[in-house]
Design a protein around this motif. Structure first.
Motif, mmCIF file in Angstrom:
data_model
loop_
_atom_site.group_PDB
_atom_site.id
_atom_site.type_symbol
_atom_site.label_atom_id
_atom_site.label_comp_id
_atom_site.label_asym_id
_atom_site.label_seq_id
_atom_site.Cartn_x
_atom_site.Cartn_y
_atom_site.Cartn_z
ATOM 1 N N THR A 87 44.115 92.664 115.622
ATOM 2 C CA THR A 87 45.453 93.355 114.904
ATOM 3 C C THR A 87 46.448 92.669 115.353
ATOM 4 O O THR A 87 46.605 91.911 116.385
ATOM 5 N N TYR A 129 48.629 96.232 112.633
ATOM 6 C CA TYR A 129 48.170 95.940 111.152
ATOM 7 C C TYR A 129 47.045 94.732 111.133
ATOM 8 O O TYR A 129 46.817 94.117 112.211
ATOM 9 N N ARG A 130 46.436 94.856 109.840
ATOM 10 C CA ARG A 130 45.447 93.726 109.830
ATOM 11 C C ARG A 130 46.035 92.709 108.726
ATOM 12 O O ARG A 130 46.867 92.982 107.920
ATOM 13 N N ILE A 181 49.441 92.033 104.619
ATOM 14 C CA ILE A 181 49.474 92.976 105.934
ATOM 15 C C ILE A 181 49.120 94.239 105.506
ATOM 16 O O ILE A 181 49.968 94.935 104.808
ATOM 17 N N THR A 182 48.427 94.919 105.928
ATOM 18 C CA THR A 182 48.147 96.297 105.618
ATOM 19 C C THR A 182 47.956 97.293 107.414
ATOM 20 O O THR A 182 47.520 96.492 108.220
ATOM 21 N N SER A 183 48.275 98.299 107.035
ATOM 22 C CA SER A 183 48.206 99.149 108.162
ATOM 23 C C SER A 183 46.699 100.139 108.196
ATOM 24 O O SER A 183 46.642 100.875 108.903
ATOM 25 N N THR A 198 43.875 99.724 109.293
ATOM 26 C CA THR A 198 43.119 98.988 110.232
ATOM 27 C C THR A 198 41.771 99.709 110.590
ATOM 28 O O THR A 198 41.001 99.149 111.099
#
Length: 155
Positions: A38, A55-56, A73-75, A77
């Motif tokens: 992450t 984030y990923r 970028i995403t939360s 995870t």
């Protein structure tokens, strides 16, 4: 400081995932790379004592080097890569539907001033769009309305 591209270049830093996609030529699979760990970024408007958010990072390589790679970028995870890509495809589907409503069904053509008129226009546009996207050969059965009960009758 390190860029996302440099982060994804590490041989052991990325994990490939084959994600199904629907294309005009039929179903295919896209290779999506995810960063194995992450990424921690500071939260907006927070103090230095707050823990950074996790984030990923996802990377979709450009086709045959013709276009640049796309990064997200995403939360999310705690979700699988397939779930995240499904959410991204849903966003694309909404954009496609709105473009079709604008170009082929006149969603922006209302020039009235009343909310009831606007609502009527949007209802007709939505019905036309839904009818157009029904599977071919679908049979619509007409509905007959129930007769209204007399005003003075109580059941």
């Amino acid at each position: 400081m390190i860029t996302v591209g440099e982060l994804m270049e590490g041989r052991y830093a990325r994990q490939p995932h084959a994600v199904p996609r629907q294309a005009a030529a039929g179903p295919s699979r896209a290779l999506v790379h995810t960063y194995a760990g992450t990424v921690r970024l500071p939260r907006r408007g927070s103090s230095l004592d707050d823990a950074p958010a996790a984030y990923r990072v996802l990377r979709l390589p450009g086709p045959h080097g013709c276009r640049p790679d796309r990064y997200w970028i995403t939360s999310l995870t705690d979700r699988s890569v397939e779930d995240v890509m499904t959410a991204l495809r849903g966003r694309v589907a909404v954009r496609t539907a709105v473009a079709a409503l604008r170009e082929h069904f006149g969603v922006l053509d209302f020039e009235g001033r009343s909310f009831p008129g606007w609502h009527h226009h949007m209802t007709l546009v939505s019905a036309a769009y839904a009818f157009r996207h029904l599977p071919r050969g679908s049979v619509l059965t007409p509905m007959t309305p129930e007769p209204a009960a007399p005003a003075g009758a109580a059941g």
